[in-house]
Design a protein around this motif. Sequence first.
Motif, PDB file in Angstrom:
ATOM      1  N   THR A  22       0.789  -1.232   0.000  1.00 31.72           N
ATOM      2  CA  THR A  22       0.000   0.000   0.000  1.00 31.72           C
ATOM      3  C   THR A  22       0.818   1.278   0.000  1.00 31.72           C
ATOM      4  O   THR A  22       0.273   2.354  -0.189  1.00 31.72           O
ATOM      5  CB  THR A  22      -0.905   0.045   1.253  1.00 31.72           C
ATOM      6  N   GLY A  23       2.114   1.191   0.257  1.00 32.49           N
ATOM      7  CA  GLY A  23       2.922   2.394   0.398  1.00 32.49           C
ATOM      8  C   GLY A  23       2.922   2.953   1.801  1.00 32.49           C
ATOM      9  O   GLY A  23       3.533   3.988   2.058  1.00 32.49           O
ATOM     10  N   ALA A  24       2.269   2.277   2.742  1.00 32.58           N
ATOM     11  CA  ALA A  24       2.206   2.741   4.127  1.00 32.58           C
ATOM     12  C   ALA A  24       3.287   2.034   4.959  1.00 32.58           C
ATOM     13  O   ALA A  24       4.266   1.530   4.433  1.00 32.58           O
ATOM     14  CB  ALA A  24       0.806   2.505   4.694  1.00 32.58           C
ATOM     15  N   THR A  25       3.076   1.977   6.283  1.00 32.19           N
ATOM     16  CA  THR A  25       4.118   1.475   7.184  1.00 32.19           C
ATOM     17  C   THR A  25       4.529   0.046   6.865  1.00 32.19           C
ATOM     18  O   THR A  25       5.728  -0.290   6.855  1.00 32.19           O
ATOM     19  CB  THR A  25       3.632   1.568   8.638  1.00 32.19           C
ATOM     20  N   LEU A  38       8.391  -4.140   4.519  1.00 28.68           N
ATOM     21  CA  LEU A  38       8.698  -5.120   3.472  1.00 28.68           C
ATOM     22  C   LEU A  38       9.932  -4.711   2.677  1.00 28.68           C
ATOM     23  O   LEU A  38      10.827  -5.529   2.420  1.00 28.68           O
ATOM     24  CB  LEU A  38       7.499  -5.280   2.538  1.00 28.68           C
ATOM     25  N   VAL A  39      10.004  -3.447   2.295  1.00 28.50           N
ATOM     26  CA  VAL A  39      11.155  -2.962   1.531  1.00 28.50           C
ATOM     27  C   VAL A  39      12.433  -3.080   2.344  1.00 28.50           C
ATOM     28  O   VAL A  39      13.486  -3.480   1.835  1.00 28.50           O
ATOM     29  CB  VAL A  39      10.917  -1.515   1.066  1.00 28.50           C
ATOM     30  N   ALA A  40      12.345  -2.739   3.629  1.00 32.52           N
ATOM     31  CA  ALA A  40      13.517  -2.868   4.496  1.00 32.52           C
ATOM     32  C   ALA A  40      13.962  -4.321   4.597  1.00 32.52           C
ATOM     33  O   ALA A  40      15.164  -4.629   4.588  1.00 32.52           O
ATOM     34  CB  ALA A  40      13.213  -2.294   5.880  1.00 32.52           C
ATOM     35  N   PHE A  41      12.999  -5.239   4.690  1.00 33.03           N
ATOM     36  CA  PHE A  41      13.302  -6.674   4.747  1.00 33.03           C
ATOM     37  C   PHE A  41      14.008  -7.122   3.465  1.00 33.03           C
ATOM     38  O   PHE A  41      14.996  -7.864   3.508  1.00 33.03           O
ATOM     39  CB  PHE A  41      12.008  -7.451   4.953  1.00 33.03           C
ATOM     40  N   ILE A  42      13.500  -6.677   2.308  1.00 29.98           N
ATOM     41  CA  ILE A  42      14.111  -7.042   1.030  1.00 29.98           C
ATOM     42  C   ILE A  42      15.539  -6.519   0.954  1.00 29.98           C
ATOM     43  O   ILE A  42      16.470  -7.239   0.591  1.00 29.98           O
ATOM     44  CB  ILE A  42      13.263  -6.503  -0.131  1.00 29.98           C
ATOM     45  N   SER A  45       0.530  11.830   2.997  1.00 32.58           N
ATOM     46  CA  SER A  45       0.938  11.438   4.346  1.00 32.58           C
ATOM     47  C   SER A  45       2.207  10.596   4.314  1.00 32.58           C
ATOM     48  O   SER A  45       3.141  10.834   5.083  1.00 32.58           O
ATOM     49  CB  SER A  45      -0.191  10.660   5.025  1.00 32.58           C
ATOM     50  N   ALA A  46       2.262   9.612   3.421  1.00 36.29           N
ATOM     51  CA  ALA A  46       3.432   8.733   3.346  1.00 36.29           C
ATOM     52  C   ALA A  46       4.681   9.517   2.960  1.00 36.29           C
ATOM     53  O   ALA A  46       5.764   9.294   3.509  1.00 36.29           O
ATOM     54  CB  ALA A  46       3.177   7.607   2.347  1.00 36.29           C
ATOM     55  N   VAL A  47       4.547  10.461   2.013  1.00 37.55           N
ATOM     56  CA  VAL A  47       5.687  11.272   1.587  1.00 37.55           C
ATOM     57  C   VAL A  47       6.212  12.108   2.756  1.00 37.55           C
ATOM     58  O   VAL A  47       7.415  12.136   3.042  1.00 37.55           O
ATOM     59  CB  VAL A  47       5.298  12.182   0.403  1.00 37.55           C
ATOM     60  N   LEU A  60      -0.798   2.013   8.995  1.00 33.86           N
ATOM     61  CA  LEU A  60      -0.067   0.754   9.039  1.00 33.86           C
ATOM     62  C   LEU A  60      -0.189   0.036   7.706  1.00 33.86           C
ATOM     63  O   LEU A  60       0.788  -0.470   7.144  1.00 33.86           O
ATOM     64  CB  LEU A  60      -0.612  -0.125  10.168  1.00 33.86           C
ATOM     65  N   GLY A  61      -1.427  -0.005   7.190  1.00 33.27           N
ATOM     66  CA  GLY A  61      -1.685  -0.636   5.902  1.00 33.27           C
ATOM     67  C   GLY A  61      -2.499   0.277   5.024  1.00 33.27           C
ATOM     68  O   GLY A  61      -2.120   1.413   4.792  1.00 33.27           O
ATOM     69  N   ALA A  62      -3.655  -0.186   4.567  1.00 30.42           N
ATOM     70  CA  ALA A  62      -4.474   0.606   3.650  1.00 30.42           C
ATOM     71  C   ALA A  62      -5.852   0.855   4.241  1.00 30.42           C
ATOM     72  O   ALA A  62      -6.400   0.017   4.959  1.00 30.42           O
ATOM     73  CB  ALA A  62      -4.612  -0.093   2.304  1.00 30.42           C
ATOM     74  N   GLU A  63      -6.415   2.025   3.937  1.00 27.07           N
ATOM     75  CA  GLU A  63      -7.791   2.304   4.328  1.00 27.07           C
ATOM     76  C   GLU A  63      -8.773   1.585   3.395  1.00 27.07           C
ATOM     77  O   GLU A  63      -9.899   1.335   3.746  1.00 27.07           O
ATOM     78  CB  GLU A  63      -8.067   3.807   4.256  1.00 27.07           C
ATOM     79  N   LEU A  64      -8.295   1.289   2.160  1.00 30.87           N
ATOM     80  CA  LEU A  64      -9.154   0.736   1.117  1.00 30.87           C
ATOM     81  C   LEU A  64      -8.453  -0.401   0.401  1.00 30.87           C
ATOM     82  O   LEU A  64      -7.235  -0.519   0.461  1.00 30.87           O
ATOM     83  CB  LEU A  64      -9.494   1.832   0.096  1.00 30.87           C
ATOM     84  N   PRO A  65      -9.202  -1.252  -0.344  1.00 32.38           N
ATOM     85  CA  PRO A  65      -8.569  -2.283  -1.149  1.00 32.38           C
ATOM     86  C   PRO A  65      -7.669  -1.663  -2.210  1.00 32.38           C
ATOM     87  O   PRO A  65      -7.802  -0.485  -2.565  1.00 32.38           O
ATOM     88  CB  PRO A  65      -9.743  -3.009  -1.802  1.00 32.38           C
ATOM     89  N   ARG A  66      -6.743  -2.471  -2.744  1.00 35.27           N
ATOM     90  CA  ARG A  66      -5.768  -1.992  -3.725  1.00 35.27           C
ATOM     91  C   ARG A  66      -6.442  -1.382  -4.948  1.00 35.27           C
ATOM     92  O   ARG A  66      -7.396  -1.920  -5.487  1.00 35.27           O
ATOM     93  CB  ARG A  66      -4.875  -3.146  -4.194  1.00 35.27           C
TER      94      ARG A  66
END
Length: 338
Positions: A14-17, A22-26, A228-230, A330-336
């Motif tokens: 989602t681009g959120a937390t 996930l990106v940090a893990f990768i 917000s994410a930016v 943390l995740g998404a407010e809405l589906p992808r």
Amino acid sequence: MTLATQQIQLDHGTGATLSGELVAFIAETLGDVYIGEMEDSAVLPVEGTRIAMTTDSFVVDPPFFGNGDIGKIAVCGTVNDLAVSGATARYLTLGLILETGLPFDRLFRVLTSIRETAREAGVQIVCGDTKVVRAGEADQLYLNTSGVGFFAREPLRMDSVRPGDAVILSGPIGNHTVHLLSIREGLGFESRVLSDCAPLNTMIDRLFATVPAGSIHSMRDVTRGGLSAVLHEYAGKLDKAIVVEAPALPIQHETAMAADMLGINPLHCANEGCVAIFIDPAATDAVLAALHGHEYGRHAVAIGEVTAREGASVLLRDSAGRESALQPLLGAELPRLC
């Protein structure tokens, strides 16, 4: 429990937390073979010069919408990531994953959109790949594009931002999400709220050509995770508080109505034609004048500043001067959607 023992969730995209985790893990798992800096484009030294390189995959639902489609988003998303790094976009790759049963007329529409958007952005497609998968495995079609650009100026990076910098938004937020949701859910807003999907490189080139040199410190494409994410990413990088003047936020009336109906916050909504620009505050008038002279920047506004206050946070200031924390999702407010 570590990420390695958990399962991927939809919210990881989602681009959120959770996306950041996930990106940090990768990156951590790849170790020393990963040399990226978590910017929209990598800056690479090549035979005495520097190039920008970026890549993205596109899974848009719905893949066709009122004033665009997955093909237009693919070109715009890659071109914009190069442009906000300060590079001039030149070349794209194109990968297509096509589901068995996809009508050729739909593929033709997407390819035509890619062609016309690439022409507008002044880029060329230099190579590609095509894969066909079984029915039910690709949601009609997925695209991947990589982009290469060249620098005629110093690259823009997050760590160039400093306390006192003004924050400019090039246009309204939330329209892309509301437009796609309205089509998907039958809300009836799609004719009044259009997606902002657009290639922004010519607008950004105009900006650099007309404002004082060195006054633009950083830019970020406001896509998944929204504004917000930016802002949280910059606040975390700088370990400073960013204050946003809530009444100044450019939110179309119908977008605000739809968001209220859905119980979502436009600041968390995805956009496809909006950039956040961090600048020397002395250049605010010049930057806004340059943006207002381009069709994709005519609604640009100053929305806040990077403060000298220690601690990563994003604060919304209302018309009475009261401040409240904007919490990251943390995740998404809405589906992808994309």
